[in-house]
Design a protein around this motif. Structure first.
Motif, PDB file in Angstrom:
ATOM      1  N   SER A 124     -15.858 100.254  30.976  1.00 38.84           N
ATOM      2  CA  SER A 124     -14.536 100.264  31.612  1.00 38.84           C
ATOM      3  C   SER A 124     -13.507  99.866  30.562  1.00 38.84           C
ATOM      4  O   SER A 124     -12.982  98.747  30.560  1.00 38.84           O
ATOM      5  CB  SER A 124     -14.499  99.294  32.801  1.00 38.84           C
ATOM      6  OG  SER A 124     -13.243  99.343  33.446  1.00 38.84           O
ATOM      7  N   LEU A 165     -10.285  98.541  34.209  1.00 39.69           N
ATOM      8  CA  LEU A 165      -9.827  98.910  35.551  1.00 39.69           C
ATOM      9  C   LEU A 165     -10.909  98.791  36.623  1.00 39.69           C
ATOM     10  O   LEU A 165     -10.604  98.886  37.808  1.00 39.69           O
ATOM     11  CB  LEU A 165      -9.295 100.360  35.543  1.00 39.69           C
ATOM     12  CG  LEU A 165      -8.011 100.607  34.760  1.00 39.69           C
ATOM     13  CD1 LEU A 165      -7.682 102.100  34.736  1.00 39.69           C
ATOM     14  CD2 LEU A 165      -6.843  99.826  35.343  1.00 39.69           C
ATOM     15  N   ASP A 166     -12.163  98.574  36.243  1.00 41.64           N
ATOM     16  CA  ASP A 166     -13.225  98.649  37.240  1.00 41.64           C
ATOM     17  C   ASP A 166     -13.179  97.522  38.271  1.00 41.64           C
ATOM     18  O   ASP A 166     -13.794  97.626  39.322  1.00 41.64           O
ATOM     19  CB  ASP A 166     -14.608  98.727  36.579  1.00 41.64           C
ATOM     20  CG  ASP A 166     -14.912  97.544  35.688  1.00 41.64           C
ATOM     21  OD1 ASP A 166     -14.031  96.677  35.503  1.00 41.64           O
ATOM     22  OD2 ASP A 166     -16.044  97.487  35.158  1.00 41.64           O
ATOM     23  N   ASN A 167     -12.452  96.452  37.977  1.00 43.84           N
ATOM     24  CA  ASN A 167     -12.255  95.415  38.998  1.00 43.84           C
ATOM     25  C   ASN A 167     -10.773  95.176  39.268  1.00 43.84           C
ATOM     26  O   ASN A 167     -10.365  94.077  39.665  1.00 43.84           O
ATOM     27  CB  ASN A 167     -12.963  94.113  38.602  1.00 43.84           C
ATOM     28  CG  ASN A 167     -12.564  93.619  37.212  1.00 43.84           C
ATOM     29  OD1 ASN A 167     -11.709  94.209  36.563  1.00 43.84           O
ATOM     30  ND2 ASN A 167     -13.190  92.536  36.771  1.00 43.84           N
ATOM     31  N   HIS A 168      -9.972  96.215  39.047  1.00 46.75           N
ATOM     32  CA  HIS A 168      -8.526  96.135  39.302  1.00 46.75           C
ATOM     33  C   HIS A 168      -8.292  96.022  40.812  1.00 46.75           C
ATOM     34  O   HIS A 168      -8.828  96.815  41.598  1.00 46.75           O
ATOM     35  CB  HIS A 168      -7.844  97.390  38.759  1.00 46.75           C
ATOM     36  CG  HIS A 168      -6.346  97.299  38.690  1.00 46.75           C
ATOM     37  ND1 HIS A 168      -5.553  97.257  39.816  1.00 46.75           N
ATOM     38  CD2 HIS A 168      -5.497  97.240  37.614  1.00 46.75           C
ATOM     39  CE1 HIS A 168      -4.282  97.196  39.456  1.00 46.75           C
ATOM     40  NE2 HIS A 168      -4.231  97.175  38.124  1.00 46.75           N
ATOM     41  N   HIS A 181      -5.926  96.884  42.796  1.00 50.51           N
ATOM     42  CA  HIS A 181      -5.391  98.083  43.458  1.00 50.51           C
ATOM     43  C   HIS A 181      -6.484  99.122  43.682  1.00 50.51           C
ATOM     44  O   HIS A 181      -6.515  99.803  44.722  1.00 50.51           O
ATOM     45  CB  HIS A 181      -4.255  98.676  42.621  1.00 50.51           C
ATOM     46  CG  HIS A 181      -3.556  99.829  43.274  1.00 50.51           C
ATOM     47  ND1 HIS A 181      -2.933  99.738  44.502  1.00 50.51           N
ATOM     48  CD2 HIS A 181      -3.403 101.126  42.864  1.00 50.51           C
ATOM     49  CE1 HIS A 181      -2.413 100.908  44.825  1.00 50.51           C
ATOM     50  NE2 HIS A 181      -2.686 101.774  43.855  1.00 50.51           N
ATOM     51  N   GLY A 194     -12.015 103.856  35.747  1.00 53.57           N
ATOM     52  CA  GLY A 194     -12.147 102.649  36.548  1.00 53.57           C
ATOM     53  C   GLY A 194     -12.561 102.822  37.990  1.00 53.57           C
ATOM     54  O   GLY A 194     -12.597 101.840  38.741  1.00 53.57           O
ATOM     55  N   SER A 214      -6.585 104.744  41.181  1.00 51.22           N
ATOM     56  CA  SER A 214      -6.536 104.785  39.727  1.00 51.22           C
ATOM     57  C   SER A 214      -5.553 105.848  39.244  1.00 51.22           C
ATOM     58  O   SER A 214      -4.845 105.638  38.250  1.00 51.22           O
ATOM     59  CB  SER A 214      -7.924 105.052  39.149  1.00 51.22           C
ATOM     60  OG  SER A 214      -7.883 105.085  37.735  1.00 51.22           O
ATOM     61  N   ILE A 253      -2.222 104.419  39.113  1.00 52.67           N
ATOM     62  CA  ILE A 253      -2.029 103.590  37.919  1.00 52.67           C
ATOM     63  C   ILE A 253      -1.787 104.469  36.701  1.00 52.67           C
ATOM     64  O   ILE A 253      -0.946 104.162  35.850  1.00 52.67           O
ATOM     65  CB  ILE A 253      -3.258 102.674  37.702  1.00 52.67           C
ATOM     66  CG1 ILE A 253      -3.358 101.647  38.837  1.00 52.67           C
ATOM     67  CG2 ILE A 253      -3.182 101.967  36.354  1.00 52.67           C
ATOM     68  CD1 ILE A 253      -4.633 100.830  38.821  1.00 52.67           C
ATOM     69  N   GLU A 257       1.723 101.037  33.630  1.00 48.33           N
ATOM     70  CA  GLU A 257       0.589 100.159  33.354  1.00 48.33           C
ATOM     71  C   GLU A 257      -0.439 100.829  32.445  1.00 48.33           C
ATOM     72  O   GLU A 257      -1.120 100.152  31.658  1.00 48.33           O
ATOM     73  CB  GLU A 257      -0.075  99.705  34.657  1.00 48.33           C
ATOM     74  CG  GLU A 257      -1.195  98.702  34.440  1.00 48.33           C
ATOM     75  CD  GLU A 257      -1.778  98.154  35.734  1.00 48.33           C
ATOM     76  OE1 GLU A 257      -2.808  97.451  35.651  1.00 48.33           O
ATOM     77  OE2 GLU A 257      -1.225  98.430  36.825  1.00 48.33           O
ATOM     78  N   ARG A 269      -2.109  99.094  29.068  1.00 46.24           N
ATOM     79  CA  ARG A 269      -3.539  98.839  28.899  1.00 46.24           C
ATOM     80  C   ARG A 269      -4.096  99.590  27.683  1.00 46.24           C
ATOM     81  O   ARG A 269      -4.968  99.077  26.980  1.00 46.24           O
ATOM     82  CB  ARG A 269      -4.294  99.212  30.173  1.00 46.24           C
ATOM     83  CG  ARG A 269      -4.081  98.195  31.292  1.00 46.24           C
ATOM     84  CD  ARG A 269      -4.852  98.536  32.555  1.00 46.24           C
ATOM     85  NE  ARG A 269      -4.689  97.486  33.550  1.00 46.24           N
ATOM     86  CZ  ARG A 269      -5.551  96.484  33.762  1.00 46.24           C
ATOM     87  NH1 ARG A 269      -6.660  96.423  33.045  1.00 46.24           N
ATOM     88  NH2 ARG A 269      -5.329  95.569  34.679  1.00 46.24           N
ATOM     89  N   SER A 323      -9.360  94.236  28.558  1.00 43.06           N
ATOM     90  CA  SER A 323      -9.343  92.936  29.225  1.00 43.06           C
ATOM     91  C   SER A 323     -10.256  91.901  28.574  1.00 43.06           C
ATOM     92  O   SER A 323     -10.472  90.826  29.124  1.00 43.06           O
ATOM     93  CB  SER A 323      -9.701  93.091  30.711  1.00 43.06           C
ATOM     94  OG  SER A 323     -10.909  93.792  30.871  1.00 43.06           O
TER      95      SER A 323
END
Length: 419
Positions: A74, A78-81, A83, A273, A314, A317, A322, A326, A399
């Motif tokens: 990821s 984004l995999d634990n975002h 949204h 993500g 996603s 996003i 954003e 990122r 992240s």
């Protein structure tokens, strides 16, 4: 009527060498290394995700240990975002179901039509989504080999030697349709020789390779222009991290109109993500052909509702500021790592780094030491890489905390003998 085979011919046929599969040999040759990696708690690791890239191990002798994960792909984190997680929940609540057991030629959730339309606008292509990229590849390669995308003329299918296992796996099926060849990694001279020899060639490769490196897209487009080369590019590892709208490594280097000689496969997981895969087509006829004759589309179900809802979130996003933020954070982490550890991928704008060790058992041992230090990395060995070329793969993400990354670099330098 064809005469039956004689006993001698039957025996000769049964001993015919396997041209594209060697499963038994691979298992026999790699079992001890897989066994050792499992014994040391490096494979089949069960865990819970925590903040950022941290994970809490849930099984084995390290149960309860918190480690920083450098395995998940990821790349934008984004995999634990929130949204994207909310998008999955809202979709299930709205549709009251997770999955329809129905071929897509019959019924589809309206939500998946909305997703494909949104992705088509985002990536400037005709999009079909699938439950995984491997499923997308399974449906695509035989259709390309059939000649129905190339004016009823079957192309010679040329695979890059390092093309992902989810591509190479389909060589036997493709070989039932047409001639299959394999060339050395990124060997453009060999590819051009084949293009000169045959009237129609299709090249199968990755955009970004899972062990590092990338396809030479501009040079491939030059061969396409000169010889009519058909390109099938699996850009699972390149999606989202390149392009103003996250089009990916391959699509971001293509013309606005994809055209009828290029198909790009990509992931809705990894950098995107969410979950699932997709194919990008240049024409509506190609899209129609795949919706009717691609095996996963004609005889299987769509991605589940939660995956579709997450992917729509996603996509939102990707259409916002954003995404660029990122992408910039990821680029900073890549530079940060390269300033401290030198690998074969040094300086490349890709998030995958491999440091080679050579011996398989030694690579497993280093990965175990890193895990005990609090860093979960991938010990890679044959058949993922060539025999005797084992090493450690690091997946960098936007992240990852730079303090944690600095500590990892110090450990790697120590194990590499640099400090």
């Amino acid at each position: 009527m064809k005469a039956p085979l004689s006993p001698e011919d039957a025996v000769q046929g049964s001993k015919r060498p396997h041209r594209y599969r060697n499963t038994a040999s691979v298992i026999e040759g790699t079992w001890p290394h897989f066994d050792e990696a499992h014994r040391r708690g490096l494979m089949a690791v069960y865990c819970r995700s925590a903040d950022g890239r941290t994970i809490s191990l849930a099984n084995g002798r390290r149960q309860g240990m918190v480690a920083i994960d450098y395995v998940r792909c990821s790349y934008l984190g984004l995999d634990n975002h929130p949204h994207i997680v909310d998008g999955a929940i809202v979709a299930i609540e709205e549709y009251g179901a997770l999955h329809w057991s129905c071929a897509r030629t019959r019924l589809n959730f309206a939500l998946i039509g909305a997703l494909e339309e949104r992705l088509s606008q985002l990536f400037r292509a005709h999009i079909i989504t699938y439950s995984t990229v491997m499923i997308a590849n399974m449906g695509a390669l035989p259709l390309i080999a059939s000649g129905h995308l190339t004016g009823a003329q079957k192309p010679v299918m040329v695979f890059d030697r390092l093309a992902h296992a989810s591509l190479a796996f389909h060589k036997p099926v493709v070989a039932d349709e047409t001639k299959v060849e394999t060339i050395s990694h990124n060997d453009l001279d060999a590819l051009e020789r084949i293009c000169r020899k045959h009237p129609l060639v299709a090249y199968v490769c990755d955009g970004v390779y899972s062990m590092g490196g990338c396809a030479p897209i501009p040079e491939l487009l030059h061969l396409q222009e000169r010889y009519g080369l058909f390109l099938y590019i699996d850009d699972a590892h390149g999606i989202s991290i390149f392009g103003d709208r996250g089009e990916g490594f391959a699509r971001s280097q293509m013309p606005d109109v994809l055209g009828e000689r290029t198909i790009i496969a990509a992931s809705l997981g990894k950098g995107f993500g969410a979950s699932g895969g997709m194919l990008m087509f240049g024409t509506s006829r190609q899209e129609a052909l795949f919706r009717r004759y691609s095996i996963p589309h004609a005889f299987s179900a769509s991605p589940n509702v939660a995956a579709v809802g997450a992917a729509i979130a996603s996509a939102e996003i990707h259409a916002s500021g954003e995404l660029a933020a990122r992408q910039h954070q990821l680029a900073e982490r890549i530079t940060f790592f390269d300033e401290r550890v030198r690998t074969g991928q040094h300086g490349a704008p890709l998030p995958i780094r491999m440091f080679r060790i050579g011996n398989e058992l030694e690579a497993i041992s280093v990965a175990e030491h890193l895990l005990d230090d609090g860093f979960y990395t991938s010990a890679t060995f044959f058949p993922t890489v060539a025999r005797g070329q084992a090493g450690i793969r690091i997946c960098l993400t936007a992240s990852h905390d730079t303090n944690d990354l600095d500590r990892l670099c110090q450990r790697i330098s120590r194990y590499m003998g640099d400090g």
